[in-house]
Design a protein around this motif. Structure first.
Motif, PDB file in Angstrom:
ATOM      1  N   SER A 121      -0.519   8.902  -3.351  1.00 17.44           N
ATOM      2  CA  SER A 121      -1.132   7.590  -3.599  1.00 17.44           C
ATOM      3  C   SER A 121      -0.065   6.674  -4.172  1.00 17.44           C
ATOM      4  CB  SER A 121      -2.298   7.724  -4.580  1.00 17.44           C
ATOM      5  OG  SER A 121      -3.322   8.475  -3.994  1.00 17.44           O
ATOM      6  N   VAL A 159       1.285   2.415  -4.065  1.00 13.48           N
ATOM      7  CA  VAL A 159       0.957   1.048  -3.684  1.00 13.48           C
ATOM      8  C   VAL A 159       2.254   0.247  -3.629  1.00 13.48           C
ATOM      9  CG1 VAL A 159      -0.321  -1.030  -4.304  1.00 13.48           C
ATOM     10  CG2 VAL A 159      -1.328   1.222  -4.734  1.00 13.48           C
ATOM     11  N   GLU A 201      -0.584  -3.560   2.535  1.00  9.84           N
ATOM     12  CA  GLU A 201      -0.238  -2.776   1.350  1.00  9.84           C
ATOM     13  C   GLU A 201      -0.446  -1.299   1.639  1.00  9.84           C
ATOM     14  OE1 GLU A 201      -1.145  -4.056  -2.967  1.00  9.84           O
ATOM     15  OE2 GLU A 201      -2.878  -2.878  -2.298  1.00  9.84           O
ATOM     16  N   CYS A 202       0.525  -0.477   1.272  1.00 10.93           N
ATOM     17  CA  CYS A 202       0.386   0.963   1.396  1.00 10.93           C
ATOM     18  C   CYS A 202      -0.648   1.451   0.382  1.00 10.93           C
ATOM     19  CB  CYS A 202       1.710   1.666   1.127  1.00 10.93           C
ATOM     20  SG  CYS A 202       1.579   3.467   1.100  1.00 10.93           S
ATOM     21  N   VAL A 203      -1.477   2.391   0.813  1.00 12.34           N
ATOM     22  CA  VAL A 203      -2.442   3.039  -0.069  1.00 12.34           C
ATOM     23  C   VAL A 203      -2.052   4.499  -0.267  1.00 12.34           C
ATOM     24  CG1 VAL A 203      -4.874   3.670  -0.328  1.00 12.34           C
ATOM     25  CG2 VAL A 203      -4.264   1.482   0.692  1.00 12.34           C
TER      26      VAL A 203
END
Length: 134
Positions: free
Chosen positions: A12, A14, A33-35
Motif C-alpha cells: 500500500s 500512495v 494516484e497509486c494505491v
C-alpha cells in the motif's frame, strides 16, 4: 486461514502516477494516484475521465502506459500495461488494476530491487527469510 494466490506481495503506497492512453492516434495524459504496487501490477485511484478514455479504445485488451517514481526512489518507471479490471468506488472515483507488460529502459530489475528494499525496511532491516524464521 485464507490462502493468498497472488504471485507477488502488494504494498500500500500512495504516490502520483501519469497514465497515457492511446486513442485514435492521440495520447492524452491523465494524472492519477497509486494505491497498491507489486512486482507485476499496480492499482490506481482515478476518476471517470480515465475510465471513459479507456473504454473508447477499440482494441482489447485495453492498454495504457504508466509513468511514476515511487517514494524514496530516484528512478522514473515507464511501463506499458494491460488493464485487468476497474471497480467503481463512488460516483466519480474508481480503482483501476493494471498488469505490467513491458518495462522501458530495463527498469524491471530496478522495480524488483526497490520492492526488496521496501520489504526489508518494513521488516526492520531483516529479509523475508529472516522474518519467517523468527
Amino acid at each position: 486461514m485464507v490462502m493468498n494466490r497472488r504471485a507477488h506481495r502488494r504494498y500500500s503506497l500512495v504516490f502520483p502516477v501519469s497514465v497515457r492512453i492511446s486513442i485514435d492516434g492521440q495520447n492524452p495524459m491523465f494524472e492519477t494516484e497509486c494505491v497498491e504496487l507489486s512486482a507485476d501490477a499496480l492499482t490506481l485511484g482515478c476518476d471517470e475521465t480515465v475510465i471513459g478514455a479507456l473504454l473508447t479504445q477499440a482494441h482489447f485488451p485495453r492498454t495504457c502506459t504508466l509513468g511514476f517514481a515511487p517514494p524514496d526512489s530516484t528512478r522514473q518507471f515507464d511501463i506499458d500495461c494491460h488493464v485487468v479490471r476497474y471497480r467503481r468506488l463512488s460516483r466519480r472515483q474508481f480503482h483501476l488494476v493494471v498488469m505490467f507488460r513491458h518495462f522501458h529502459d530495463g527498469s524491471a530489475e530496478s522495480l524488483r530491487e526497490y520492492l526488496a528494499n521496501l520489504e526489508q525496511t518494513l521488516n526492520g532491516g531483516r529479509t523475508s527469510a529472516q522474518q519467517a524464521r523468527s
